[in-house]
Each structure stands twice: as structure tokens, then as C-alpha cells.
Design a protein around this motif. Structure first.
Motif, PDB file in Angstrom:
ATOM      1  N   GLU A  48     -19.114  29.724 -31.533  1.00  0.00           N
ATOM      2  CA  GLU A  48     -20.354  30.431 -31.216  1.00  0.00           C
ATOM      3  C   GLU A  48     -20.673  31.415 -32.329  1.00  0.00           C
ATOM      4  N   GLU A  74     -33.201  33.974 -20.235  1.00  0.00           N
ATOM      5  CA  GLU A  74     -32.200  33.214 -20.972  1.00  0.00           C
ATOM      6  C   GLU A  74     -32.721  31.785 -21.111  1.00  0.00           C
ATOM      7  N   LEU A 124     -31.747  27.895 -22.968  1.00  0.00           N
ATOM      8  CA  LEU A 124     -30.770  27.043 -23.650  1.00  0.00           C
ATOM      9  C   LEU A 124     -31.516  25.836 -24.184  1.00  0.00           C
ATOM     10  N   TRP A 134     -21.689  26.321 -17.861  1.00  0.00           N
ATOM     11  CA  TRP A 134     -22.146  25.094 -18.501  1.00  0.00           C
ATOM     12  C   TRP A 134     -20.954  24.263 -18.955  1.00  0.00           C
ATOM     13  N   TRP A 157     -28.745  29.246 -27.709  1.00  0.00           N
ATOM     14  CA  TRP A 157     -29.061  30.126 -26.594  1.00  0.00           C
ATOM     15  C   TRP A 157     -30.035  31.185 -27.094  1.00  0.00           C
TER      16      TRP A 157
END
Length: 193
Positions: free
Chosen positions: A99, A135, A137, A171, A182
Motif C-alpha cells: 500500500e 470512501e 475504491l 475486502w 482507494w
């Protein structure tokens, strides 16, 4: 001794797009701005297209009607480029996920996280929340399932899922892994550390 002559650049100053975006952001029509500034609709239209450059007093009239500081028209935008290889690695708790924070750390308005996820990588078994208002994705490659307390959303490449921040979720990537981004609005955290 050689004389040095300073001159303005050959490039014309372009302020039309900034004036237009300010007008549109305020929900004003050309006609409304013309009435507020005491100028004609056609003249303002030409200024917004950079077909004509107003005099300083006329520019001040337009900016006053827009409640826009004249100096704001000439400021360079704060543009920051961050290559993926230079983006700092972060740990959001994902298992099997590389990430990276791909927006500047100090950016408070929005935060983008790029995740390269191994096959069957996951956000963990437990539902978690992120402290933000919205948020999203976006799946670039692979497949991802997002599990909420009452449903599961299956995402394929090109799909985007948007939900309120602080919604409990987790997830998991499919057998081929996943590349995903994200988007957190506003940033869930910021600062230089």
C-alpha cells in the motif's frame, strides 16, 4: 559594459479560464456577472475566452463582482507530482498488500492510496472503518470483493464502489490478486510524519 533590458515574456497572460471557473462555481450566468460588474455580457465572454485583455480598472470591476482577489488570477497553481516508485509505503492493515500513499502527506482535502494486492490478499477478517466522509475504491486490475455487515459487492476491473466513510467493511482480492486505488475524502490523516 553591456546594457540589460528586461521585458515581459512573449506569452500573453491568460486569465479567462480562471474568471470563468470562478463565475461558474458561484452559479452566475454571464448576464448576471455583466449586471453586477456594469460591463456587457459580450465583453465578459471575450475576456473569459482570452480574446481580449481588460484594462486594470475593468479587471478590478470583474474581480470585485466575483469577490475574487485580482492577485488570485496570476498565482501559479500548486501542482505536485509524485511518481509511484517514490510514494511512501503505508500500512492500512491489509494482508498481502503493498500500500502506497500517492498524494502528498500534507494534502488534507483528499487522499489516494494505491494497493498492489497478492492473490487472496485481504483487509482482514474483521470489519473496519476509515475516518473520512466518503470512501471510494477503484479496481484497476483483478477482482475484489468488499464485504459490509449486510452485503457483499463484487468488483471487476474498471469498477468503482463509493460509500460513506465510517461504514464498517473489509475486502479480499481474487485468485489473480488486484491493483486498486482507494480515495478518501477528506484525507483520513495528514502531516509530515
Amino acid at each position: 559594459m553591456r546594457a540589460i533590458h528586461l521585458s515581459a515574456g512573449d506569452d500573453p497572460v491568460r486569465i479567462g479560464a480562471k474568471l470563468r471557473s470562478s463565475r461558474v462555481a458561484q452559479g452566475l450566468t454571464l448576464e448576471q456577472l455583466a449586471q453586477a460588474s456594469g460591463l456587457t455580457k459580450g465583453f465578459i465572454s471575450r475576456v473569459e475566452r482570452d480574446d481580449t485583455m481588460p484594462s486594470v480598472p475593468t479587471l478590478v470591476q470583474i474581480c470585485h463582482a466575483l469577490s475574487l482577489p485580482v492577485g488570485a488570477l496570476f498565482e501559479e497553481p500548486d501542482v505536485q507530482h509524485l511518481a509511484l516508485d517514490d510514494a511512501p509505503r503505508i500500512n492500512m492493515g491489509g494482508i498481502g498488500a503493498d500500500e502506497r500513499l500517492v498524494t502528498p502527506r500534507a494534502e488534507e482535502r483528499v487522499q489516494l492510496l494505491r494497493s498492489s494486492v497478492e492473490p487472496h490478499g485481504t483487509g482482514g477478517e474483521e470489519l473496519y472503518t476509515v475516518s473520512c466522509a466518503v470512501e471510494s475504491l477503484h479496481v484497476i486490475a483483478g477482482s475484489v470483493e468488499v464485504r459490509f455487515s449486510d452485503r457483499v459487492a463484487k468488483l471487476a476491473p474498471g469498477d468503482t464502489l463509493t460509500f460513506p466513510g465510517l461504514t464498517p467493511h473489509t475486502w479480499s482480492a481474487g485468485a489473480e490478486g488486484a491493483e486498486m486505488v482507494w480515495v478518501l475524502v477528506p484525507a483520513a490523516w495528514s502531516g509530515s510524519s
